[in-house]
Design an enzyme around this catalytic site. Structure first.
Site, PDB file in Angstrom:
ATOM      1  N   ILE A   1      -1.473  12.464   0.131  1.00 31.81           N
ATOM      2  CA  ILE A   1      -0.568  13.596   0.341  1.00 31.81           C
ATOM      3  C   ILE A   1      -1.376  14.842   0.697  1.00 31.81           C
ATOM      4  CG2 ILE A   1       1.094  15.144  -0.760  1.00 31.81           C
ATOM      5  CD1 ILE A   1       2.234  12.845  -2.273  1.00 31.81           C
TER       6      ILE A   1
ATOM      7  N   ARG B   1      -9.480   1.982  -5.909  1.00 29.64           N
ATOM      8  CA  ARG B   1      -8.608   0.899  -5.468  1.00 29.64           C
ATOM      9  C   ARG B   1      -9.363  -0.301  -4.907  1.00 29.64           C
ATOM     10  NH1 ARG B   1      -3.897   4.672  -2.640  1.00 29.64           N
ATOM     11  NH2 ARG B   1      -2.812   5.153  -4.590  1.00 29.64           N
TER      12      ARG B   1
ATOM     13  N   GLU C   1      -2.251   9.569   8.345  1.00 28.14           N
ATOM     14  CA  GLU C   1      -2.848   8.233   8.309  1.00 28.14           C
ATOM     15  C   GLU C   1      -3.214   7.699   9.679  1.00 28.14           C
ATOM     16  OE1 GLU C   1      -2.056   3.857   6.207  1.00 28.14           O
ATOM     17  OE2 GLU C   1      -0.552   5.435   6.016  1.00 28.14           O
TER      18      GLU C   1
ATOM     19  N   ASN D   1       6.453   6.220   5.587  1.00 30.44           N
ATOM     20  CA  ASN D   1       5.870   5.855   4.294  1.00 30.44           C
ATOM     21  C   ASN D   1       5.937   6.998   3.291  1.00 30.44           C
ATOM     22  OD1 ASN D   1       5.109   3.173   4.695  1.00 30.44           O
ATOM     23  ND2 ASN D   1       3.144   3.736   5.600  1.00 30.44           N
TER      24      ASN D   1
ATOM     25  N   GLY E   1       4.565   7.468  -3.843  1.00 31.87           N
ATOM     26  CA  GLY E   1       4.779   7.708  -5.268  1.00 31.87           C
ATOM     27  C   GLY E   1       4.809   9.163  -5.688  1.00 31.87           C
ATOM     28  N   GLY E   2       4.658  10.094  -4.741  1.00 32.63           N
ATOM     29  CA  GLY E   2       4.793  11.508  -5.068  1.00 32.63           C
ATOM     30  C   GLY E   2       3.622  12.108  -5.823  1.00 32.63           C
TER      31      GLY E   2
END
Length: 520
Positions: A506, A346, A490, A82, A87-88
């Protein structure tokens, strides 16, 4: 296998190994994995790392830098899992760009933001560790060759109190993974194998310590199979000894259609997710079998910025998170009204979207904005979104409303009130954070207008193995670390509580990957 039923064999695999897995007796744990006396080791290493994402590569790099012989096993055909399609976005509290732009951050803000999103069930000592080492970890990725959009104001992500997120140069996790993989492979004694699937742990003869792993090389992942562990027999069996230990960095299970549904029955069996196809629960379940303590397994985060008009992660999350959600609006197509704070955490946003979709399953909410709502660094992504069709462009609000069957007058009134409230410096009805000190209307009424349909998708599994701040996996039987077993990323649980903030992943994966490599 049908969508609603499973074989007795799969029920045993997935059902027995739920949240109660840590309560296995010692004899059951010993029976679950081969012991040293049962195997013949083919190769020997100091450290074996399972997975090649952020956590796995950081762990391997730190271990190999210390002169250890390291083997990385990656079951898929490419490196990164993943992480390479991420998305960095990297949350780095107290970074130099914050200071340059007068942004005041703190340990308290960083932790309290996470606690609010995580409903207060986060394990705070993990967040404290991430805060303490995030900047150092960021610098380490730069040493490995990662490139970021630095020297500019950090990005503001939903649920954060301040701008603290630094984004990679290409707005993808690949900008970290690819140079870090190259860095790792150049280190003496470090070996990375793709299509090499971890199958099980090898335990000491008394069942208390992890001594190595069984695996298959030349393995071919087959996403058509329901149970990758039981039905896919490809590859050649190998047994590897790990003299200092095994680091599990195998990621989450958002693509494991059976296991995720067992944890959260609201997730449709065939529901699309943002993850790569190999994000399954096999390695996690093997750790449970040897007594690892599970934490928060049934908290599965849905990405509220995803779209039904593209498969997987796609480009919509970038266009919404760093564009339409920042200054634009999300509206209920049935009435043309806003229904949430587009910059909330979220879980809050996904829950709000689900309220609509449960009442009207095809009434996908729509995110709307104009060109000025997009951050400059994603202008190229705007064109990509238009070309793919996941985002549409309209000259007028009337045309947009007609396309999505939104009451046009109600939509115009919603945007009018939204603009007026922002320009007056007032707090809007949803307390949106990014409407402060604007010098122009958030949405340019001259148009053109951009829109994306929204649909939550399983994105991040909050739960996993309980580790301590040294990345040691904790036993559910003893409450102490399992000798020889470490984990990061994760596959672990507790850090983010009920819901992770965007760009904290990250930080989490890299920090604890580094710590695992140091501790081992």
């Amino acid at each position: 296998m049908s969508q609603e039923t499973m074989s007795r064999r799969d029920a045993l695999k997935f059902g027995v190994l739920g949240a109660g897995a840590a309560m296995l007796t010692a004899s059951q744990a010993m029976a679950a994995a081969p012991m040293e006396k049962d195997v013949k080791f083919d190769e020997e290493y100091d450290v074996i790392v399972i997975g090649s994402g952020f956590a796995g590569l950081a762990a391997a790099a730190k271990a190999a830098e210390r002169g250890l012989k390291v083997l990385i096993l990656e079951k898929m055909g490419r490196v990164g899992g993943n992480s390479v399609i991420n998305g960095g976005a990297f949350a780095v509290p107290m970074n130099p760009d914050q200071a340059a732009f007068g942004i005041k951050d703190s340990k308290e803000l960083f932790i309290n933001d996470a606690l609010k999103a995580g409903l207060g069930i986060n394990h705070v000592e993990m967040l404290e560790t991430i805060f303490a080492r995030a900047l150092e970890t960021f610098d380490f990725t730069v040493k490995c060759g990662a490139k970021y959009q630095t020297g500019k104001k950090p990005t503001w992500f939903g649920g954060h109190s301040v701008n603290r997120t630094i984004v990679t140069e290409n707005m993808s996790g690949s900008a970290i993974i690819q140079p870090m993989a190259a860095f790792v492979e150049k280190l003496p004694g470090c070996k990375l194998l793709t299509r090499a699937k971890f199958d099980d742990f090898v335990m000491s003869n008394d069942g208390t310590s992890v001594l190595g792993v069984t695996a298959r090389i030349n393995y071919r992942f087959d996403k058509k199979l329901i149970s990758d562990d039981m039905e896919n027999t490809s590859g050649e069996k190998k047994v590897f000894r790990a003299k200092k230990g095994v680091i599990l960095a195998s990621g989450g299970f958002s693509m494991d259609k059976i296991y995720r549904k067992m944890q959260d029955p609201r997730i449709a069996y065939d529901q699309d997710a943002t993850n790569h196809d190999g994000a399954t629960a096999g390695a996690l379940l093997k750790a449970f079998q040897i007594g690892a303590l599970p934490i928060h397994i049934d908290w599965i985060q849905q990405g509220p910025w995803a779209s039904p008009d593209e498969r997987g992660f796609g480009v919509a999350p970038l266009l919404t998170q760093q564009g339409l959600f920042v200054h634009g609006v999300a509206v209920d197509v049935r009435n043309g009204k806003r229904f949430m704070n587009e910059m909330a955490d979220r879980k809050t946003r996904a829950d709000a979207e689900y309220v609509i979709l449960r009442e009207a399953p095809k009434a996908f909410p729509v995110a709307i904005g104009t060109y000025n709502t997009f951050e400059e660094q994603i202008y190229a992504a705007v064109e990509k979104g238009l070309q793919s069709g996941v985002m549409k462009k309209f000259d007028t609000l009337d045309a947009l409303a007609a396309n999505y069957k939104i009451p046009a007058d109600a939509l115009k009134e919603t945007i009018k009130v939204y603009n007026e409230t922002a320009l007056a410096g007032k707090e809007d009805q949803f307390k949106k954070q990014t409407l402060k000190d604007l010098k122009a209307a958030p949405i340019d009424m001259k148009g053109p207008f951009y829109a994306i349909r929204l649909m939550p998708k399983p994105h991040h599994t909050m739960g996993g193995l309980k580790i301590d701040t040294k990345a040691r996996v904790i036993s559910g039987n003893t409450g102490k670390p399992i000798p020889g077993l470490f984990a990061a990323g994760e596959v672990t649980g507790g850090t983010h509580g009920a819901s992770r903030l965007g760009s904290y992943a990250i930080s989490d994966c890299l920090v604890f990957g580094m710590i695992a490599g140091e501790t081992i």
